[in-house]
Motif scaffolding. Sequence first.
Motif, PDB file in Angstrom:
ATOM      1  N   GLY A   2       0.821  -1.201   0.000  1.00 60.37           N
ATOM      2  CA  GLY A   2       0.000   0.000   0.000  1.00 60.37           C
ATOM      3  C   GLY A   2       0.846   1.237   0.000  1.00 60.37           C
ATOM      4  O   GLY A   2       2.067   1.191   0.056  1.00 60.37           O
ATOM      5  N   THR A   3       0.186   2.344  -0.080  1.00 63.50           N
ATOM      6  CA  THR A   3       0.857   3.634   0.001  1.00 63.50           C
ATOM      7  C   THR A   3       0.171   4.425   1.096  1.00 63.50           C
ATOM      8  O   THR A   3      -1.040   4.365   1.229  1.00 63.50           O
ATOM      9  CB  THR A   3       0.738   4.378  -1.335  1.00 63.50           C
ATOM     10  OG1 THR A   3       1.475   3.661  -2.304  1.00 63.50           O
ATOM     11  CG2 THR A   3       1.275   5.780  -1.236  1.00 63.50           C
ATOM     12  N   VAL A   4       0.962   5.132   1.857  1.00 60.60           N
ATOM     13  CA  VAL A   4       0.401   5.922   2.943  1.00 60.60           C
ATOM     14  C   VAL A   4       0.217   7.366   2.481  1.00 60.60           C
ATOM     15  O   VAL A   4       1.109   7.937   1.876  1.00 60.60           O
ATOM     16  CB  VAL A   4       1.330   5.892   4.168  1.00 60.60           C
ATOM     17  CG1 VAL A   4       0.801   6.798   5.266  1.00 60.60           C
ATOM     18  CG2 VAL A   4       1.472   4.470   4.668  1.00 60.60           C
ATOM     19  N   PHE A   5      -0.943   7.903   2.739  1.00 57.55           N
ATOM     20  CA  PHE A   5      -1.190   9.321   2.468  1.00 57.55           C
ATOM     21  C   PHE A   5      -1.253  10.056   3.796  1.00 57.55           C
ATOM     22  O   PHE A   5      -1.825   9.536   4.755  1.00 57.55           O
ATOM     23  CB  PHE A   5      -2.535   9.513   1.761  1.00 57.55           C
ATOM     24  CG  PHE A   5      -2.516   9.061   0.328  1.00 57.55           C
ATOM     25  CD1 PHE A   5      -2.618   7.719   0.005  1.00 57.55           C
ATOM     26  CD2 PHE A   5      -2.392   9.982  -0.697  1.00 57.55           C
ATOM     27  CE1 PHE A   5      -2.589   7.302  -1.308  1.00 57.55           C
ATOM     28  CE2 PHE A   5      -2.360   9.579  -2.018  1.00 57.55           C
ATOM     29  CZ  PHE A   5      -2.461   8.237  -2.327  1.00 57.55           C
ATOM     30  N   SER A   6      -0.670  11.231   3.852  1.00 56.88           N
ATOM     31  CA  SER A   6      -0.836  12.023   5.074  1.00 56.88           C
ATOM     32  C   SER A   6      -1.171  13.463   4.720  1.00 56.88           C
ATOM     33  O   SER A   6      -0.819  13.959   3.650  1.00 56.88           O
ATOM     34  CB  SER A   6       0.415  11.963   5.948  1.00 56.88           C
ATOM     35  OG  SER A   6       1.501  12.603   5.324  1.00 56.88           O
TER      36      SER A   6
ATOM     37  N   LEU B  18      -3.232  10.224   8.969  1.00 54.88           N
ATOM     38  CA  LEU B  18      -2.631   9.308   8.007  1.00 54.88           C
ATOM     39  C   LEU B  18      -3.640   8.242   7.611  1.00 54.88           C
ATOM     40  O   LEU B  18      -4.407   7.777   8.430  1.00 54.88           O
ATOM     41  CB  LEU B  18      -1.422   8.616   8.635  1.00 54.88           C
ATOM     42  CG  LEU B  18      -0.194   9.497   8.764  1.00 54.88           C
ATOM     43  CD1 LEU B  18       0.754   8.907   9.771  1.00 54.88           C
ATOM     44  CD2 LEU B  18       0.492   9.622   7.433  1.00 54.88           C
ATOM     45  N   LEU B  19      -3.635   7.854   6.379  1.00 55.38           N
ATOM     46  CA  LEU B  19      -4.459   6.716   6.006  1.00 55.38           C
ATOM     47  C   LEU B  19      -3.728   5.897   4.976  1.00 55.38           C
ATOM     48  O   LEU B  19      -2.838   6.381   4.308  1.00 55.38           O
ATOM     49  CB  LEU B  19      -5.826   7.158   5.485  1.00 55.38           C
ATOM     50  CG  LEU B  19      -5.998   7.266   3.996  1.00 55.38           C
ATOM     51  CD1 LEU B  19      -7.408   6.884   3.641  1.00 55.38           C
ATOM     52  CD2 LEU B  19      -5.723   8.669   3.545  1.00 55.38           C
ATOM     53  N   ALA B  20      -4.119   4.685   4.893  1.00 59.23           N
ATOM     54  CA  ALA B  20      -3.437   3.792   3.971  1.00 59.23           C
ATOM     55  C   ALA B  20      -4.297   3.556   2.742  1.00 59.23           C
ATOM     56  O   ALA B  20      -5.474   3.265   2.858  1.00 59.23           O
ATOM     57  CB  ALA B  20      -3.157   2.464   4.667  1.00 59.23           C
ATOM     58  N   LEU B  21      -3.690   3.719   1.578  1.00 61.21           N
ATOM     59  CA  LEU B  21      -4.355   3.305   0.349  1.00 61.21           C
ATOM     60  C   LEU B  21      -3.851   1.893   0.125  1.00 61.21           C
ATOM     61  O   LEU B  21      -2.820   1.673  -0.461  1.00 61.21           O
ATOM     62  CB  LEU B  21      -3.966   4.208  -0.814  1.00 61.21           C
ATOM     63  CG  LEU B  21      -4.672   3.924  -2.132  1.00 61.21           C
ATOM     64  CD1 LEU B  21      -6.137   4.256  -2.060  1.00 61.21           C
ATOM     65  CD2 LEU B  21      -4.030   4.691  -3.262  1.00 61.21           C
ATOM     66  N   LYS B  22      -4.573   0.956   0.672  1.00 65.41           N
ATOM     67  CA  LYS B  22      -4.005  -0.382   0.783  1.00 65.41           C
ATOM     68  C   LYS B  22      -4.520  -1.308  -0.303  1.00 65.41           C
ATOM     69  O   LYS B  22      -5.582  -1.087  -0.870  1.00 65.41           O
ATOM     70  CB  LYS B  22      -4.308  -0.958   2.156  1.00 65.41           C
ATOM     71  CG  LYS B  22      -5.777  -0.965   2.493  1.00 65.41           C
ATOM     72  CD  LYS B  22      -5.983  -1.451   3.910  1.00 65.41           C
ATOM     73  CE  LYS B  22      -7.433  -1.363   4.324  1.00 65.41           C
ATOM     74  NZ  LYS B  22      -7.949  -0.002   4.387  1.00 65.41           N
ATOM     75  N   THR B 123       5.448   0.976   2.682  1.00 68.40           N
ATOM     76  CA  THR B 123       4.228   0.284   3.076  1.00 68.40           C
ATOM     77  C   THR B 123       4.282   0.120   4.581  1.00 68.40           C
ATOM     78  O   THR B 123       5.234  -0.393   5.121  1.00 68.40           O
ATOM     79  CB  THR B 123       4.108  -1.074   2.392  1.00 68.40           C
ATOM     80  OG1 THR B 123       3.119  -1.809   3.084  1.00 68.40           O
ATOM     81  CG2 THR B 123       5.406  -1.848   2.419  1.00 68.40           C
ATOM     82  N   SER B 124       3.309   0.582   5.253  1.00 68.98           N
ATOM     83  CA  SER B 124       3.536   0.841   6.666  1.00 68.98           C
ATOM     84  C   SER B 124       2.276   0.942   7.491  1.00 68.98           C
ATOM     85  O   SER B 124       2.242   1.593   8.504  1.00 68.98           O
ATOM     86  CB  SER B 124       4.228   2.169   6.778  1.00 68.98           C
ATOM     87  OG  SER B 124       3.484   3.094   6.018  1.00 68.98           O
ATOM     88  N   GLU B 125       1.248   0.291   7.031  1.00 68.60           N
ATOM     89  CA  GLU B 125      -0.018   0.473   7.723  1.00 68.60           C
ATOM     90  C   GLU B 125       0.080   0.091   9.197  1.00 68.60           C
ATOM     91  O   GLU B 125      -0.450   0.770  10.066  1.00 68.60           O
ATOM     92  CB  GLU B 125      -1.084  -0.369   7.042  1.00 68.60           C
ATOM     93  CG  GLU B 125      -2.474  -0.001   7.495  1.00 68.60           C
ATOM     94  CD  GLU B 125      -3.493  -0.991   6.971  1.00 68.60           C
ATOM     95  OE1 GLU B 125      -3.120  -1.837   6.152  1.00 68.60           O
ATOM     96  OE2 GLU B 125      -4.620  -0.903   7.427  1.00 68.60           O
ATOM     97  N   ILE B 128       1.783   2.769  11.263  1.00 71.55           N
ATOM     98  CA  ILE B 128       0.932   3.936  11.466  1.00 71.55           C
ATOM     99  C   ILE B 128      -0.150   3.644  12.505  1.00 71.55           C
ATOM    100  O   ILE B 128      -0.424   4.453  13.386  1.00 71.55           O
ATOM    101  CB  ILE B 128       0.266   4.335  10.133  1.00 71.55           C
ATOM    102  CG1 ILE B 128       1.317   4.718   9.099  1.00 71.55           C
ATOM    103  CG2 ILE B 128      -0.733   5.466  10.333  1.00 71.55           C
ATOM    104  CD1 ILE B 128       2.210   5.830   9.494  1.00 71.55           C
TER     105      ILE B 128
END
Lengths: 236, 140
Positions: A2-6, B18-22, B123-125, B128
């Motif tokens: 995934g990619t994290v958005f902030s 922060l949110l993950a586009l997973k 990648t780090s959900e 976070i």
Amino acid sequence: MGTVFSFDLRDPATPAVTRALAAAVRLLHQVDAVFSTYRPDSAVSRLGRGEITVDRCPPEVGEVLRLCALAEQRTGGFFSATAAGRLDPSGLVKGWAVERAADLLLAAGARNLCVNGGGDLRLCGEAAPGEPWRIGLADPRHPGRLTGTVQGRDMAVATSGTAERGAHITDPHTGRPATALLAVTVVGPSLTWADVHATAHMARGRAVPVPGYPALAVHPDGTRTADARFPSGDTS
Amino acid sequence: MRRAVLATVSTVAGVVLLLALKPHRATPPPVAVPPPGRTPPAHSGGGSRTGTFTGQVIDTRYGPVQVAATLRQGRLTAVKVLQTPSDNGRDQEIADYAVPRLTQEALGAQSARIDAVSGASYTSEGYIRSLQSALDQAGA
């Protein structure tokens, strides 16, 4: 993966801005649902398999594919939504989505903010009164370290590179992984286009001049080459 | 001082939102489970938000992730990684790369020098979410 958005908002959070933030988060989830190539049921996955036509997709799919065609044209084919042999507009979608999310916040009255989509940044206004945004550039050879900085107001910063995911950028002309550069950072007014040009420079193996979008390239030996207009924040 | 206050506000906004586009593969979403032996937060004063706060263990597709956040008077000063996926070399490699970057990102908004970092497509959900739960405990 995934990619994290902030979202980093430097203004007081008014009710309108708070609502816009929620709308921006919803927007990113919608974009994921429509464009994710990880989801077999997304519009883009179904389009790629030939199950539906663009007419049957949400309107933003057509908009993104038109931008992809324009990007391919403007980069001499070094940016391509089908570089790896299947439809994958992700290389353009991330910057485009960050920009749309930032626009929602601006429309709600926010002025000074940073939207970060996996290391691609849309910066609006400034970091603090009288202070430009200062952005560190990840060092592709030394995880956790920086190879330089850029600074400015109202700008987009996109970096394309091999550091984390290996040589994942394919040269659309040869079909082979692009390995001549370790990373390219492009700065300019639009994140969509900064991202497109960074990807195209990586695929090409060198940064060609693009008006309004200066680049900094990191070579395999660690040396850096930058356009004269690149807004480097380094003092050295 | 004004700078510090601004930075604190922005960091809270930055980290909280922060949110993950997973990826949405056929696996169920990660589920937060209580850590087996949680160390009690080392509070030093009721509302001062000073101390080390241990985040929940977050089970990701790659393995468990857990971090602890250290705050001094509401300012995030350090993030300690307690667990990352290490079942295979690739997991370890990604964690070794991503974790320092995430820490840099989490602290970065408070740095006088750097507001954010470009070039991290991490990648780090789990990181976070664990950090989020640590900040929730801190009331930050």
